[in-house]
Write an enzyme that holds these catalytic residues in place. Structure first.
Site, PDB file in Angstrom:
ATOM      1  N   LYS A 107       0.819  -1.209   0.000  1.00 26.19           N
ATOM      2  CA  LYS A 107       0.000   0.000   0.000  1.00 26.19           C
ATOM      3  C   LYS A 107       0.855   1.263   0.000  1.00 26.19           C
ATOM      4  O   LYS A 107       0.355   2.347  -0.284  1.00 26.19           O
ATOM      5  CB  LYS A 107      -0.972  -0.022   1.167  1.00 26.19           C
ATOM      6  CG  LYS A 107      -2.076  -1.063   0.958  1.00 26.19           C
ATOM      7  CD  LYS A 107      -3.174  -0.966   2.007  1.00 26.19           C
ATOM      8  CE  LYS A 107      -4.333  -1.889   1.669  1.00 26.19           C
ATOM      9  NZ  LYS A 107      -3.969  -3.321   1.846  1.00 26.19           N
TER      10      LYS A 107
HETATM   11  C1  LIG Z   1      -4.620  -4.410   1.210  1.00 22.04           C
HETATM   12  C2  LIG Z   1      -3.878  -5.714   1.178  1.00 22.04           C
HETATM   13  C3  LIG Z   1      -4.210  -6.745   0.264  1.00 22.04           C
HETATM   14  C4  LIG Z   1      -5.392  -6.645  -0.684  1.00 22.04           C
HETATM   15  O1  LIG Z   1      -5.168  -5.756  -1.749  1.00 22.04           O
HETATM   16  P1  LIG Z   1      -6.407  -5.267  -2.653  1.00 22.04           P
HETATM   17  O2  LIG Z   1      -5.824  -4.264  -3.589  1.00 22.04           O
HETATM   18  O3  LIG Z   1      -7.415  -4.675  -1.701  1.00 22.04           O
HETATM   19  O4  LIG Z   1      -6.946  -6.467  -3.350  1.00 22.04           O
HETATM   20  C5  LIG Z   1      -3.441  -7.887   0.244  1.00 22.04           C
HETATM   21  N1  LIG Z   1      -2.405  -8.062   1.101  1.00 22.04           N
HETATM   22  C6  LIG Z   1      -2.054  -7.099   1.999  1.00 22.04           C
HETATM   23  C7  LIG Z   1      -0.928  -7.362   2.918  1.00 22.04           C
HETATM   24  C8  LIG Z   1      -2.767  -5.895   2.063  1.00 22.04           C
HETATM   25  O5  LIG Z   1      -2.429  -4.961   2.969  1.00 22.04           O
END
Ligand SMILES: *Cc1c(COP(=O)(O)O)cnc(C)c1O
Length: 434
Positions: A107
């Site tokens: 993220k």
């Molecule tokens: C947010 C997150 C996901 C999911 O990603 P999306 O884009 O919402 O599908 C997967 N793994 C981790 C560690 C995350 O923080």
């Protein structure tokens, strides 16, 4: 870039409007009208480029109508200042490590680019904004780090007391400066409801320029396409000529949607695999044609505990809309916690590589798809978080202690600063106005 709403009841907007609005008023999602294709010369030379050079070329193709090349270069270089290496853990199985940014989860790509872009637009208009964000864990850390010390931007993060891991809490509560953490005596849903109520409140909206850092913001999606191109470049440098398959561990499906954008821009991808835990509305849709969202279930890969993925419509449109088109781009798979733990343990015992639970779900999804193929492919599974962010589950599953990177262990000794808050909106409002 001109964007439309997927509900078609709101007017088209510019990039700047879409970034600050987040959601169109008709509650659809913003989508670009046009996704350009990159020239053949870009792919011929891609193996000679760094991730930030790739990011610049991709953003130039998408955003050069909105932002000059010079400014775009500055925005990209400020946001994408860490790498996304590819590690081969078994023959034809590559891990794309997306956890080398400040909060050690993927993220960071979205949050840092959004912060960099917003701060550029704000400087131009001489405005200040106040960002409100509710988090159940990873989003808050990435947003806090992404906006930390960004001029003109104040950030308030609401998190549910006792519901985030120690490391995640420290990531939210130890920065200070323009970042304030509110420890809410309630659940994540309460935090989200408080933020929603604040956006609808007339007193607050007349006093502050409130903005959201929600994961559906288009400025978080765009930078997530960069690392798909970068993975392709890394494989090319390693001499790969096999077709490439990406397996994406998914919750709200922003990450996978960004991969589809890269493909639309010309990146050669044989197939995407949508890997989920038992929150499997999308794998079910791929199999049965029926999309049936359900309330979420708790799992050890908790960043993917999503019953009704917010980017589902974007993913479907980017993959061609009709079901037979979608399944020609995306295969599905899901795993329960027992299988996930077994994969973490098996891979560790065989190779020494430690995966977080989300990464292990992707490992299983990749295997389930490549096992059906008769040709050899280069399988790339996206590792969305560093394993140490899920230390308890990892050590319990592997039956051994694992190394914690200095960046995370140093956090644990820092002092938490959070403001206790009830789950009542009136208290939150009083706090914001005071
Ligand atoms: C947010 C997150 C996901 C999911 O990603 P999306 O884009 O919402 O599908 C997967 N793994 C981790 C560690 C995350 O923080």
């Amino acid at each position: 870039m001109i964007l439309y709403s997927t509900n078609h009841q709101s007017p088209d907007v510019s990039l700047e409007e879409a970034v600050f609005r987040g959601l169109p008023p008709d509650n659809g999602l913003y989508m670009p009208h046009v996704i350009p294709t990159l020239p053949a010369s870009f792919f011929e030379n891609i193996d000679k480029m760094s991730i930030s050079e790739i990011a610049f070329e991709v953003s130039k193709a998408l955003l050069s109508d909105d932002i000059s090349e010079e400014n775009l270069k500055m925005i990209v270089e400020r946001a994408i200042d860490f790498d996304a290496p590819v590690v081969e853990i078994e023959e034809n199985t590559h891990v794309l490590e997306l956890f080398h940014g400040p909060s050690m989860a993927f993220k960071d790509f979205g949050a840092r680019f959004m912060a960099s872009l917003m701060s550029y637009f704000l400087q131009k208009s001489q405005k200040d904004i106040h960002i409100l964000v509710a988090t159940s864990g990873d989003t808050g850390g990435a947003v806090a780090q992404g906006f930390y010390k960004t001029p003109g931007i104040k950030v308030t993060i609401l998190y549910p007391t006792g519901k985030v891991s120690d490391i995640q809490e420290k990531q939210l509560t130890t920065l200070g400066e323009n970042v304030t953490a509110l420890e809410v005596d309630g659940t994540f849903d309460d935090c989200q409801a408080m933020v929603k109520a604040a956006f609808l409140d007339k007193d607050l909206s007349s006093k502050f320029n409130l903005a959201s850092a929600n994961s559906i913001n288009i400025s978080r999606l765009i930078p997530q396409s960069f690392y798909y191109f970068n993975a392709f470049a890394e494989l090319k440098r390693k001499g790969n000529t096999k077709p490439v398959v990406f397996c994406v561990p998914s919750g709200n499906f922003g990450n996978l949607s960004a991969g589809l954008i890269a493909q639309r821009m010309g990146l050669p991808v044989k197939m995407f695999v949508a890997a989920t835990n038992v929150n499997n509305a999308v794998p079910n849709y791929l199999k049965s044609r029926k999309y049936e969202p359900v309330p979420s279930k708790e799992t050890i890969s908790n960043a993917m505990d999503v019953g009704n993925p917010s980017n589902f419509i974007r993913m479907r449109l980017l993959a061609g809309d009709a079901h037979e088109q979608v399944v020609s781009h995306i295969a599905g798979d899901f795993s329960d916690d027992v299988a996930t733990r077994k994969a973490m343990k098996d891979v560790f015992d065989r190779t020494g590589y430690v995966m977080c639970p989300h990464t292990a779900v992707a490992y299983l999804g990749l295997k389930s798809y490549t096992d059906t193929l008769s040709e050899e492919v280069a399988g790339v599974l996206l590792s969305t978080a560093h394993y140490a962010k899920f230390l308890d589950v990892v050590e319990d599953t592997l039956g051994t202690e694992v190394d914690v990177p200095e960046r995370l262990s140093a956090l644990l000794s820092k002092e938490k600063v959070a403001i206790p808050m009830s789950k009542e909106f009136v208290d939150f409002k009083k706090y914001l106005l005071g």
